[in-house]
Design a protein around this motif. Structure first.
Motif, PDB file in Angstrom:
ATOM      1  N   GLY A  35     -30.997  47.863  27.191  1.00 52.23           N
ATOM      2  CA  GLY A  35     -30.646  46.852  27.993  1.00 52.23           C
ATOM      3  C   GLY A  35     -29.769  46.703  26.567  1.00 52.23           C
ATOM      4  N   LYS A  36     -28.911  46.203  26.814  1.00 53.55           N
ATOM      5  CA  LYS A  36     -27.147  45.356  26.244  1.00 53.55           C
ATOM      6  C   LYS A  36     -27.168  44.718  26.652  1.00 53.55           C
ATOM      7  CE  LYS A  36     -25.948  49.819  23.371  1.00 53.55           C
ATOM      8  NZ  LYS A  36     -26.703  49.723  22.467  1.00 53.55           N
ATOM      9  N   LEU A  37     -26.572  43.631  25.637  1.00 54.73           N
ATOM     10  CA  LEU A  37     -26.323  42.227  25.820  1.00 54.73           C
ATOM     11  C   LEU A  37     -24.846  42.450  25.667  1.00 54.73           C
ATOM     12  CD1 LEU A  37     -28.989  39.539  24.528  1.00 54.73           C
ATOM     13  CD2 LEU A  37     -28.711  40.583  26.923  1.00 54.73           C
ATOM     14  N   VAL A  38     -23.701  41.540  26.484  1.00 53.81           N
ATOM     15  CA  VAL A  38     -22.320  41.716  26.233  1.00 53.81           C
ATOM     16  C   VAL A  38     -21.950  40.067  26.008  1.00 53.81           C
ATOM     17  CG1 VAL A  38     -19.616  42.274  26.919  1.00 53.81           C
ATOM     18  CG2 VAL A  38     -22.108  42.909  27.832  1.00 53.81           C
ATOM     19  N   PHE A  39     -20.874  40.118  24.882  1.00 54.82           N
ATOM     20  CA  PHE A  39     -20.337  38.891  23.916  1.00 54.82           C
ATOM     21  C   PHE A  39     -19.210  38.955  23.579  1.00 54.82           C
ATOM     22  CE2 PHE A  39     -24.976  38.969  23.282  1.00 54.82           C
ATOM     23  CZ  PHE A  39     -25.279  38.323  23.448  1.00 54.82           C
ATOM     24  N   LEU A  40     -18.308  37.608  24.323  1.00 57.77           N
ATOM     25  CA  LEU A  40     -16.963  37.927  23.824  1.00 57.77           C
ATOM     26  C   LEU A  40     -16.789  37.832  22.203  1.00 57.77           C
ATOM     27  CD1 LEU A  40     -15.303  34.715  25.811  1.00 57.77           C
ATOM     28  CD2 LEU A  40     -15.553  36.637  26.044  1.00 57.77           C
ATOM     29  N   ALA A  41     -16.341  38.222  22.099  1.00 61.71           N
ATOM     30  CA  ALA A  41     -15.972  38.967  20.810  1.00 61.71           C
ATOM     31  C   ALA A  41     -14.135  36.920  19.987  1.00 61.71           C
ATOM     32  CB  ALA A  41     -15.003  40.051  19.978  1.00 61.71           C
ATOM     33  N   ASP A  42     -14.304  37.587  18.815  1.00 62.61           N
ATOM     34  CA  ASP A  42     -13.691  36.167  18.577  1.00 62.61           C
ATOM     35  C   ASP A  42     -11.939  36.283  19.073  1.00 62.61           C
ATOM     36  OD1 ASP A  42     -14.647  35.519  16.715  1.00 62.61           O
ATOM     37  OD2 ASP A  42     -14.458  36.473  14.872  1.00 62.61           O
ATOM     38  N   ALA A  47     -35.376  38.038  18.833  1.00 63.91           N
ATOM     39  CA  ALA A  47     -36.836  38.672  19.291  1.00 63.91           C
ATOM     40  C   ALA A  47     -36.966  37.169  18.342  1.00 63.91           C
ATOM     41  CB  ALA A  47     -37.172  39.958  18.797  1.00 63.91           C
ATOM     42  N   ALA A  48     -37.447  36.222  17.747  1.00 68.16           N
ATOM     43  CA  ALA A  48     -37.797  35.489  16.883  1.00 68.16           C
ATOM     44  C   ALA A  48     -37.240  34.350  17.953  1.00 68.16           C
ATOM     45  CB  ALA A  48     -37.348  35.524  15.841  1.00 68.16           C
ATOM     46  N   THR A  49     -35.776  34.517  18.118  1.00 66.33           N
ATOM     47  CA  THR A  49     -35.823  33.173  18.547  1.00 66.33           C
ATOM     48  C   THR A  49     -35.510  33.111  20.072  1.00 66.33           C
ATOM     49  OG1 THR A  49     -33.396  33.490  19.247  1.00 66.33           O
ATOM     50  CG2 THR A  49     -34.786  32.433  17.111  1.00 66.33           C
ATOM     51  N   GLY A  54     -24.740  44.257  21.602  1.00 64.51           N
ATOM     52  CA  GLY A  54     -25.724  44.285  21.055  1.00 64.51           C
ATOM     53  C   GLY A  54     -26.962  44.641  21.737  1.00 64.51           C
ATOM     54  N   PRO A  55     -28.378  44.876  21.229  1.00 61.24           N
ATOM     55  CA  PRO A  55     -29.026  45.662  22.023  1.00 61.24           C
ATOM     56  C   PRO A  55     -30.012  43.921  22.422  1.00 61.24           C
ATOM     57  CG  PRO A  55     -29.112  45.097  19.491  1.00 61.24           C
ATOM     58  CD  PRO A  55     -28.229  44.985  19.500  1.00 61.24           C
ATOM     59  N   HIS A  56     -30.367  44.249  23.305  1.00 62.32           N
ATOM     60  CA  HIS A  56     -31.038  43.488  24.218  1.00 62.32           C
ATOM     61  C   HIS A  56     -32.492  42.995  23.530  1.00 62.32           C
ATOM     62  CE1 HIS A  56     -33.975  40.360  27.172  1.00 62.32           C
ATOM     63  NE2 HIS A  56     -32.800  41.231  27.720  1.00 62.32           N
ATOM     64  N   PRO A  57     -32.849  41.882  23.064  1.00 61.89           N
ATOM     65  CA  PRO A  57     -33.689  41.761  21.867  1.00 61.89           C
ATOM     66  C   PRO A  57     -35.553  42.340  22.831  1.00 61.89           C
ATOM     67  CG  PRO A  57     -33.955  39.409  22.733  1.00 61.89           C
ATOM     68  CD  PRO A  57     -32.335  40.536  23.573  1.00 61.89           C
ATOM     69  N   ARG A  58     -35.450  42.177  23.560  1.00 61.96           N
ATOM     70  CA  ARG A  58     -36.830  41.824  23.782  1.00 61.96           C
ATOM     71  C   ARG A  58     -37.115  43.365  25.103  1.00 61.96           C
ATOM     72  NH1 ARG A  58     -38.622  37.409  26.896  1.00 61.96           N
ATOM     73  NH2 ARG A  58     -36.601  37.057  28.247  1.00 61.96           N
TER      74      ARG A  58
END
Length: 79
Positions: free
Chosen positions: A14-21, A75-77, A6-10
């Motif tokens: 950059g990109k962020l990497v997360f575990l999918a299901d 970006a809001a959180t 996902g995109p980095h909010p700020r």
């Protein structure tokens, strides 16, 4: 798919990497295998040593928990 990005909010570069299901399921399976391997290895240790180690081991196990299970920040959180 084990990971998702996902995109980095700020920082739009950059990109962020997360575990999918599927990645979370794989992580849970790996934790179960690792957990099952502990009792045979600990069998020869005195109970007092195991009890002394548990608080530190619990802290180490919990430390990445929040970031590990997080969804991409918005970006809001994010501060």
């Amino acid at each position: 798919m084990m990971l998702r990005t996902g995109p980095h909010p700020r920082d739009g570069r950059g990109k962020l990497v997360f575990l999918a299901d599927a990645g979370r399921a794989g992580r849970e399976q790996a934790v179960a295998v690792a957990t099952a391997s502990i009792p045979p290895r600990a069998a020869g240790l005195p109970d007092s040593e195991i009890e002394a180690a548990l608080p530190l081991l619990r802290r180490l196990r919990a430390a990445p928990g929040t970031a590990r299970d997080a969804d991409p920040p918005s970006a809001a959180t994010e501060p």
